[in-house]
Design an enzyme around this catalytic site. Structure first.
Site, PDB file in Angstrom:
ATOM      1  CD1 TRP A  35     -10.376   4.405  -8.138  1.00  0.00           C
ATOM      2  CD2 TRP A  35     -10.301   2.195  -7.846  1.00  0.00           C
ATOM      3  NE1 TRP A  35      -9.070   4.011  -8.217  1.00  0.00           N
ATOM      4  CE2 TRP A  35      -8.989   2.671  -8.033  1.00  0.00           C
ATOM      5  CE3 TRP A  35     -10.485   0.833  -7.647  1.00  0.00           C
ATOM      6  CZ2 TRP A  35      -7.877   1.824  -8.037  1.00  0.00           C
ATOM      7  CZ3 TRP A  35      -9.376  -0.007  -7.646  1.00  0.00           C
ATOM      8  CH2 TRP A  35      -8.097   0.494  -7.832  1.00  0.00           C
ATOM      9  CG  PHE A  43     -10.031  -0.025 -13.756  1.00  0.00           C
ATOM     10  CD1 PHE A  43     -10.862  -1.132 -13.805  1.00  0.00           C
ATOM     11  CD2 PHE A  43      -9.490   0.352 -12.544  1.00  0.00           C
ATOM     12  CE1 PHE A  43     -11.133  -1.857 -12.662  1.00  0.00           C
ATOM     13  CE2 PHE A  43      -9.760  -0.374 -11.397  1.00  0.00           C
ATOM     14  CZ  PHE A  43     -10.592  -1.481 -11.460  1.00  0.00           C
ATOM     15  CG  ASN A  57      -2.005  -1.045   1.112  1.00  0.00           C
ATOM     16  OD1 ASN A  57      -2.410  -1.418   0.006  1.00  0.00           O
ATOM     17  ND2 ASN A  57      -2.447  -1.560   2.245  1.00  0.00           N
ATOM     18  CE  LYS A  84       1.507   0.136  -5.177  1.00  0.00           C
ATOM     19  NZ  LYS A  84       1.544   1.123  -4.091  1.00  0.00           N
ATOM     20  CB  THR A  85       3.960   3.242 -10.894  1.00  0.00           C
ATOM     21  OG1 THR A  85       2.772   2.450 -10.756  1.00  0.00           O
ATOM     22  CG2 THR A  85       4.107   3.667 -12.346  1.00  0.00           C
ATOM     23  CB  THR A  86       8.241   5.892  -8.962  1.00  0.00           C
ATOM     24  OG1 THR A  86       7.842   5.401  -7.684  1.00  0.00           O
ATOM     25  CG2 THR A  86       7.382   7.083  -9.332  1.00  0.00           C
ATOM     26  CD  GLU A  99      -0.829   0.929 -10.937  1.00  0.00           C
ATOM     27  OE1 GLU A  99      -1.130   0.219  -9.974  1.00  0.00           O
ATOM     28  OE2 GLU A  99      -0.085   1.925 -10.843  1.00  0.00           O
ATOM     29  NE  ARG A 114      19.280  -0.252 -12.046  1.00  0.00           N
ATOM     30  CZ  ARG A 114      19.303  -0.590 -10.758  1.00  0.00           C
ATOM     31  NH1 ARG A 114      18.957  -1.801 -10.373  1.00  0.00           N
ATOM     32  NH2 ARG A 114      19.676   0.280  -9.857  1.00  0.00           N
ATOM     33  CE  LYS A 161       5.670   9.278  -4.252  1.00  0.00           C
ATOM     34  NZ  LYS A 161       5.405   8.991  -5.673  1.00  0.00           N
TER      35      LYS A 161
END
Ligand code: ATP
Ligand code: MG
Length: 203
Positions: free
Chosen positions: A100, A98, A40, A44-46, A135, A54, A42
């Site tokens: 919620w 998408f 949960n 993940k995507t970054t 995601e 890389r 912050k």
């Protein structure tokens, strides 16, 4: 530092080095892996885009599918589209946002299937060193995509291809499939202290 302490420090570091060297010596296998970044907190995507950049730095080729496209264009995608390395990246973002409060299951399902078709093609392409499925976890959690089918496609990928999956609430099947699982914990987030989402930080 007195001589005794210097000596004991050096001995400690020497023992550490031996343990690390032995571990490096044992890890000899070369193959693509599955990396799952969930939790949960912050980052993940970054983190996943950091890995993508890389790989691009080493001249590798990649595919990216974003299963949830927010309303704001994100900096990482803008950068990707402007950068010359973009030629090495195949990119697809799910067409309808998408939402919620899923008002339109049919439209969302169609968009998910279309995005998955792109992902499946990438997962079968040995020219791609890295496939980032951002995601993806939500598509499985809310049953837009079939978990067994997704797991099978990732498992059947080319031997040297690495797959990166991000998103909260990853199903156990994904964690089991993954070679590397990082769970980012949510200790604090500035948003909850009233700080507005900022370009360059949050999108
Ligand atoms: P990022 O894209 O910043 O790496 P993420 O991929 O880990 O974040 P998501 O769940 O995809 O997180 O949500 C993306 C957006 O939500 C970002 O704007 C991020 O700052 C924000 N966000 C992520 N985690 C939290 C949290 N725990 N509380 C509030 N907002 C969050
Ligand atoms: Mg994310």
């Amino acid at each position: 530092m007195d001589e005794d302490r210097k000596q004991s420090h050096n001995e400690r570091m020497q023992r550490k080095k031996e343990v690390v060297d032995a571990a490096i010596g044992r890890a000899q296998e070369e193959r693509g892996i599955v990396i799952l970044i969930t939790g949960n907190g912050k980052g993940k995507t970054t983190s996943a885009f950091g890995t993508l950049y890389r790989a691009l730095g080493h001249g590798q080729r990649a595919g990216v599918v974003q299963f949830i496209k927010g309303t704001q264009a994100t900096g990482e995608v803008i950068f990707l589209q402007q950068h010359p390395a973009t030629a090495a990246v195949q990119y697809h973002a799910m067409a309808t946002g998408f939402t919620w409060n899923t008002q339109n299951w049919e439209a969302d399902k169609r968009a998910a299937d279309e995005a998955w078709a792109h992902a499946r093609r990438m997962l079968a392409d040995p020219a791609l060193n890295l496939v980032l499925l951002d995601e993806l976890t939500y598509m499985l959690k809310y049953n837009y995509l079939d978990t067994a089918e997704v797991v099978a496609a990732i498992r059947a990928r080319p031997a040297m291809q690495t797959v990166l999956v991000t998103g909260r609430a990853a199903k156990p099947e994904l964690a089991e499939l993954a070679d590397t699982v990082s769970e980012i914990a949510d200790r604090k987030h500035a948003f909850r202290a009233g700080v507005k989402a900022q370009a360059g930080i949050d999108f």
